[in-house]
Scaffold this motif. Structure first.
Motif, PDB file in Angstrom:
ATOM      1  N   ASP A  27       1.147  -1.206   0.029  1.00 49.62           N
ATOM      2  CA  ASP A  27      -0.072  -0.092   0.089  1.00 49.62           C
ATOM      3  C   ASP A  27       0.463   1.534  -0.376  1.00 49.62           C
ATOM      4  O   ASP A  27       1.797   1.795   0.965  1.00 49.62           O
ATOM      5  CB  ASP A  27      -0.574  -0.158   0.838  1.00 49.62           C
ATOM      6  CG  ASP A  27      -2.047   0.753   1.213  1.00 49.62           C
ATOM      7  OD1 ASP A  27      -2.071   1.816   0.420  1.00 49.62           O
ATOM      8  OD2 ASP A  27      -2.797   1.133   1.964  1.00 49.62           O
ATOM      9  N   SER A  64       0.806   4.259  -1.085  1.00 46.39           N
ATOM     10  CA  SER A  64      -0.684   5.788  -0.035  1.00 46.39           C
ATOM     11  C   SER A  64      -0.044   6.663   0.228  1.00 46.39           C
ATOM     12  O   SER A  64       0.709   6.359   1.126  1.00 46.39           O
ATOM     13  CB  SER A  64      -2.432   4.750   0.226  1.00 46.39           C
ATOM     14  OG  SER A  64      -2.782   4.142  -0.585  1.00 46.39           O
ATOM     15  N   VAL A 101      -0.223   8.824   2.116  1.00 46.28           N
ATOM     16  CA  VAL A 101      -0.921   9.425   3.718  1.00 46.28           C
ATOM     17  C   VAL A 101      -0.116   8.320   4.388  1.00 46.28           C
ATOM     18  O   VAL A 101      -0.196   7.917   6.550  1.00 46.28           O
ATOM     19  CB  VAL A 101      -2.186   9.059   4.168  1.00 46.28           C
ATOM     20  CG1 VAL A 101      -2.691  10.639   3.663  1.00 46.28           C
ATOM     21  CG2 VAL A 101      -2.817   7.958   3.726  1.00 46.28           C
ATOM     22  N   HIS A 102       0.487   6.945   4.197  1.00 45.88           N
ATOM     23  CA  HIS A 102       1.596   6.206   5.004  1.00 45.88           C
ATOM     24  C   HIS A 102       2.893   5.769   5.063  1.00 45.88           C
ATOM     25  O   HIS A 102       3.195   4.983   5.587  1.00 45.88           O
ATOM     26  CB  HIS A 102       0.551   4.918   4.751  1.00 45.88           C
ATOM     27  CG  HIS A 102      -1.053   4.189   4.642  1.00 45.88           C
ATOM     28  ND1 HIS A 102      -1.599   4.622   5.966  1.00 45.88           N
ATOM     29  CD2 HIS A 102      -1.360   3.479   3.673  1.00 45.88           C
ATOM     30  CE1 HIS A 102      -2.988   4.509   4.943  1.00 45.88           C
ATOM     31  NE2 HIS A 102      -3.103   4.080   4.332  1.00 45.88           N
ATOM     32  N   PHE A 144       0.059   7.545   9.182  1.00 49.92           N
ATOM     33  CA  PHE A 144      -1.090   6.339   9.879  1.00 49.92           C
ATOM     34  C   PHE A 144      -1.205   5.141   9.733  1.00 49.92           C
ATOM     35  O   PHE A 144      -0.266   5.147   7.895  1.00 49.92           O
ATOM     36  CB  PHE A 144      -2.247   7.232   9.947  1.00 49.92           C
ATOM     37  CG  PHE A 144      -2.819   7.453   9.120  1.00 49.92           C
ATOM     38  CD1 PHE A 144      -4.059   6.780   8.342  1.00 49.92           C
ATOM     39  CD2 PHE A 144      -2.684   8.257   8.892  1.00 49.92           C
ATOM     40  CE1 PHE A 144      -5.031   7.051   7.516  1.00 49.92           C
ATOM     41  CE2 PHE A 144      -3.302   9.080   7.129  1.00 49.92           C
ATOM     42  CZ  PHE A 144      -4.745   8.101   7.336  1.00 49.92           C
ATOM     43  N   ASN A 201      -2.108   1.674   7.716  1.00 51.23           N
ATOM     44  CA  ASN A 201      -3.396   1.147   7.213  1.00 51.23           C
ATOM     45  C   ASN A 201      -3.715  -0.067   7.526  1.00 51.23           C
ATOM     46  O   ASN A 201      -3.278  -0.864   8.215  1.00 51.23           O
ATOM     47  CB  ASN A 201      -2.519   1.392   5.482  1.00 51.23           C
ATOM     48  CG  ASN A 201      -1.780  -0.153   5.963  1.00 51.23           C
ATOM     49  OD1 ASN A 201      -1.181  -0.520   6.613  1.00 51.23           O
ATOM     50  ND2 ASN A 201      -1.680  -0.445   4.781  1.00 51.23           N
ATOM     51  N   ILE A 202      -5.097  -0.143   7.154  1.00 47.08           N
ATOM     52  CA  ILE A 202      -5.633  -1.178   7.988  1.00 47.08           C
ATOM     53  C   ILE A 202      -5.015  -2.896   7.360  1.00 47.08           C
ATOM     54  O   ILE A 202      -5.587  -3.005   8.320  1.00 47.08           O
ATOM     55  CB  ILE A 202      -7.474  -1.293   7.310  1.00 47.08           C
ATOM     56  CG1 ILE A 202      -7.942  -1.935   7.648  1.00 47.08           C
ATOM     57  CG2 ILE A 202      -6.927  -1.536   5.672  1.00 47.08           C
ATOM     58  CD1 ILE A 202      -9.607  -1.831   7.580  1.00 47.08           C
ATOM     59  N   LEU A 210     -12.162  -0.370  12.388  1.00 45.35           N
ATOM     60  CA  LEU A 210     -10.767   0.204  12.676  1.00 45.35           C
ATOM     61  C   LEU A 210     -11.411   1.849  13.380  1.00 45.35           C
ATOM     62  O   LEU A 210     -12.441   2.099  12.692  1.00 45.35           O
ATOM     63  CB  LEU A 210     -10.342   1.084  11.005  1.00 45.35           C
ATOM     64  CG  LEU A 210      -8.986   0.389  10.583  1.00 45.35           C
ATOM     65  CD1 LEU A 210      -8.070   1.528   9.645  1.00 45.35           C
ATOM     66  CD2 LEU A 210      -8.166  -0.702  11.612  1.00 45.35           C
ATOM     67  N   ALA A 264     -10.078   3.890   5.681  1.00 49.70           N
ATOM     68  CA  ALA A 264     -10.969   2.347   5.346  1.00 49.70           C
ATOM     69  C   ALA A 264     -11.209   2.621   6.997  1.00 49.70           C
ATOM     70  O   ALA A 264     -10.578   2.605   7.986  1.00 49.70           O
ATOM     71  CB  ALA A 264      -9.625   1.283   4.950  1.00 49.70           C
ATOM     72  N   THR A 265     -12.541   1.140   6.842  1.00 48.64           N
ATOM     73  CA  THR A 265     -12.734   1.293   8.148  1.00 48.64           C
ATOM     74  C   THR A 265     -12.956  -0.051   8.463  1.00 48.64           C
ATOM     75  O   THR A 265     -13.480  -0.869   9.299  1.00 48.64           O
ATOM     76  CB  THR A 265     -14.622   1.981   8.527  1.00 48.64           C
ATOM     77  OG1 THR A 265     -15.177   1.182   7.328  1.00 48.64           O
ATOM     78  CG2 THR A 265     -13.944   3.552   8.033  1.00 48.64           C
ATOM     79  N   ALA A 303      -6.030   8.483  -0.324  1.00 48.76           N
ATOM     80  CA  ALA A 303      -7.261   7.590  -0.377  1.00 48.76           C
ATOM     81  C   ALA A 303      -6.718   6.443   0.361  1.00 48.76           C
ATOM     82  O   ALA A 303      -5.185   6.391   0.364  1.00 48.76           O
ATOM     83  CB  ALA A 303      -6.767   6.309  -2.040  1.00 48.76           C
ATOM     84  N   ALA A 304      -6.772   7.055   1.872  1.00 46.83           N
ATOM     85  CA  ALA A 304      -6.066   6.485   3.310  1.00 46.83           C
ATOM     86  C   ALA A 304      -5.965   5.009   2.885  1.00 46.83           C
ATOM     87  O   ALA A 304      -4.449   5.125   3.358  1.00 46.83           O
ATOM     88  CB  ALA A 304      -7.177   6.489   4.356  1.00 46.83           C
ATOM     89  N   ASP A 305      -6.726   4.294   2.778  1.00 44.47           N
ATOM     90  CA  ASP A 305      -6.786   3.036   2.701  1.00 44.47           C
ATOM     91  C   ASP A 305      -7.467   2.650   1.816  1.00 44.47           C
ATOM     92  O   ASP A 305      -7.097   0.873   1.619  1.00 44.47           O
ATOM     93  CB  ASP A 305      -7.129   2.339   3.858  1.00 44.47           C
ATOM     94  CG  ASP A 305      -6.291   2.661   5.378  1.00 44.47           C
ATOM     95  OD1 ASP A 305      -6.566   3.383   6.413  1.00 44.47           O
ATOM     96  OD2 ASP A 305      -5.412   2.329   4.825  1.00 44.47           O
ATOM     97  N   ALA A 306      -7.634   2.890   0.123  1.00 46.19           N
ATOM     98  CA  ALA A 306      -8.721   2.056  -0.321  1.00 46.19           C
ATOM     99  C   ALA A 306      -7.512   1.806  -0.695  1.00 46.19           C
ATOM    100  O   ALA A 306      -6.832   1.742  -1.523  1.00 46.19           O
ATOM    101  CB  ALA A 306      -8.626   3.346  -1.831  1.00 46.19           C
ATOM    102  N   ARG A 358      -4.866  -0.420  -4.255  1.00 49.76           N
ATOM    103  CA  ARG A 358      -5.129   0.114  -4.882  1.00 49.76           C
ATOM    104  C   ARG A 358      -4.791  -1.159  -6.092  1.00 49.76           C
ATOM    105  O   ARG A 358      -3.447  -1.805  -5.941  1.00 49.76           O
ATOM    106  CB  ARG A 358      -4.109   1.420  -5.258  1.00 49.76           C
ATOM    107  CG  ARG A 358      -4.333   1.886  -4.044  1.00 49.76           C
ATOM    108  CD  ARG A 358      -2.867   2.953  -4.332  1.00 49.76           C
ATOM    109  NE  ARG A 358      -1.824   2.147  -4.141  1.00 49.76           N
ATOM    110  CZ  ARG A 358      -0.904   3.109  -4.569  1.00 49.76           C
ATOM    111  NH1 ARG A 358      -0.792   4.019  -4.811  1.00 49.76           N
ATOM    112  NH2 ARG A 358       0.399   2.293  -4.098  1.00 49.76           N
TER     113      ARG A 358
END
Lengths: 139, 324
Positions: free
Chosen positions: A37, A39, A41-42, A57, A59-60, A88, B106-107, B183-186, B188
């Protein structure tokens, strides 16, 4: 891994040994790379801040990996994780610590499988980062 | 935005529920020990069966298995230096973005693992739009939960796992308005489909080979010479006899260009396109992937990989060769 769990040796209500995971920027980045991942933001603090969060932060998929590692540590080498339901909440930011706790919720035999449900929660200084139910097959 | 208009986009998204959200994507690499090791190191997972063959056997497995939580990792899209997402936005997200819910987090992840994956398993991912919630007030802001269903199958087409992946698409807080949507956790993966190549009787086998993950070149049945592009007659001995010859997929770059215009949907630009000398001797044209345009050079060793856009539409793209 202290000792391996067996289906017969596990009872509902049993607690798993707790695990504290220091949340570092390195862990967040290593987890993001390991899970594929990229992204921003990670791993990119400036970008994360521009997007409205104080720092990068976790990632899930890393949270999922840590939850399953926590269950594997307890269950032992012959256990097989069959499913996970994970939600989360508060983000894991660098400098925090996530405290993982787990409780055996129940167990049942389905066909050849001896299945145990473990409820896991991971809390940090902001609140509950993750709640999960992990279903694991034990010998 | 008026209530009427907001329901307008929402009903459009709801009408797409059940549809494919991205083209199917096959992992660039089969399940492998190096990726497992990196994952176990990051997570601190010391389950012996993930890395040690003998320990795996002692635990009742045939061989090393991948951590189940890696299910998603095999088909994730590749690194891109500018952080841009490689092609493919999940179906429906553009409409949610356009309605102002541009931030993502992502939740939920719900996964089922039908069997443990072994080294060599080649995973293909299919994803469908599963649903979108009504507007919700959340701790992050007002938004909608969007749910996708991922199915992962192996090289035999058997389902090995399933994931329900839910993201919250929310309106970013005012101070972060300028920020690009992130996309925080989407997850890809995948790419939009480029146009299909024109099919001719002579070239059909070449394109069909990619669906089987084979690089086939026409070989003269009389003199044995490989010739490409395929034509009806051997340019060497004029024979009409021929057979398809499966090539290793390894070669070196003979020459190349970097395409900027025209930009065809489904490709990323600037796009390096190369003439590749296959080790068997034929020379073919193909796109390069995963090599920065300024890193492409004549003589660079490359190997084929296959990009699946649809089940019956696979194109080759060459990447830098790392082995042999």
């Amino acid at each position: 891994m202290a000792s391996a769990m067996t289906y017969d040796g596990v009872q509902a209500g049993q607690q798993l040994p707790g695990l504290d995971i220091p949340i570092t920027a390195s862990l967040i980045v290593a987890g993001a790379i390991a899970t594929g991942d990229y992204s921003l933001v990670h791993h990119d603090k400036a970008h994360a801040q521009a997007a409205g969060t104080p720092d990068i932060f976790m990632n899930i998929l890393t949270s999922n990996g840590l939850v399953q590692r926590f269950v594997n540590d307890w269950a032992g080498p012959a256990a097989r994780i069959r499913s996970v339901k994970l939600r989360l909440g508060a983000p894991n930011f660098p400098g925090d610590t996530m405290k993982l706790a787990g409780t055996v919720k129940g167990k049942e035999v389905v066909g050849p499988d001896k299945l145990v449900d473990v409820a896991v929660s991971g809390t940090n200084s902001l609140g509950e980062h993750v709640t999960a139910t992990v279903r694991v097959a034990l010998p | 935005m008026s209530q009427v208009r907001s329901q307008d986009w929402l009903s459009k998204v709801r009408a797409m529920v059940g549809q494919e959200a991205l083209p199917p994507q096959t992992a660039a690499d089969p399940v492998n020990l190096p990726m497992i090791r990196r994952w176990c190191e990051a997570m601190g997972d010391r389950t012996p069966a993930f890395l040690d063959e003998q320990a795996a056997v002692r635990s009742g497995r045939a061989s090393v298995v991948a951590p189940p939580a890696m299910l998603f990792a095999w088909t994730m899209s590749h690194f891109s230096p500018d952080g841009e997402r490689e092609g493919g936005t999940l179906l429906g997200l553009d409409l949610v973005d356009a309605a102002g819910f541009t931030s993502v987090v992502a939740t939920n992840v719900e996964e089922e693992y039908f069997r443990e994956l072994r080294c060599g398993d080649l995973i293909t991912q299919r994803v469908t739009l599963d649903g979108i919630s009504d507007e919700k007030k959340t701790g992050l802001g007002v938004g909608h939960f969007v749910t996708y269903r991922y199915e992962f199958s192996d090289q035999r087409g058997e389902l090995v796992g399933r994931t329900i992946f839910r993201v919250l698409k929310f309106r970013p807080p005012a101070k972060a308005k300028e920020a690009a949507p992130v996309a925080a956790d989407a997850p890809r993966a995948a790419k939009a489909s480029p146009p299909r190549p024109p099919m001719t009787k002579d070239g059909e086998f070449f394109w069909a080979g990619f669906v089987e993950r084979k690089l086939l070149v026409r070989q003269c049945g009389q003199c044995g010479r490989l010739h490409h592009p395929p034509g009806p007659m051997c340019p060497e001995c004029n024979s009409l006899e021929w057979t398809p010859r499966e090539c290793s997929g390894r070669g070196t770059i003979h020459s190349f260009v970097v395409m900027h215009q025209p930009q065809i949907p489904g490709h990323q630009y600037p796009l390096p396109v190369a003439l590749i000398d296959l080790e068997e001797g034929a020379r073919i044209v193909a796109n390069l992937q995963g090599i920065a345009p300024d890193k492409v050079r004549i003589g660079l060793p490359v190997e084929v990989q296959y990009v699946e856009y649809e089940k019956d539409f696979v194109l080759p793209a060459f990447r830098e060769r790392r082995t042999g």
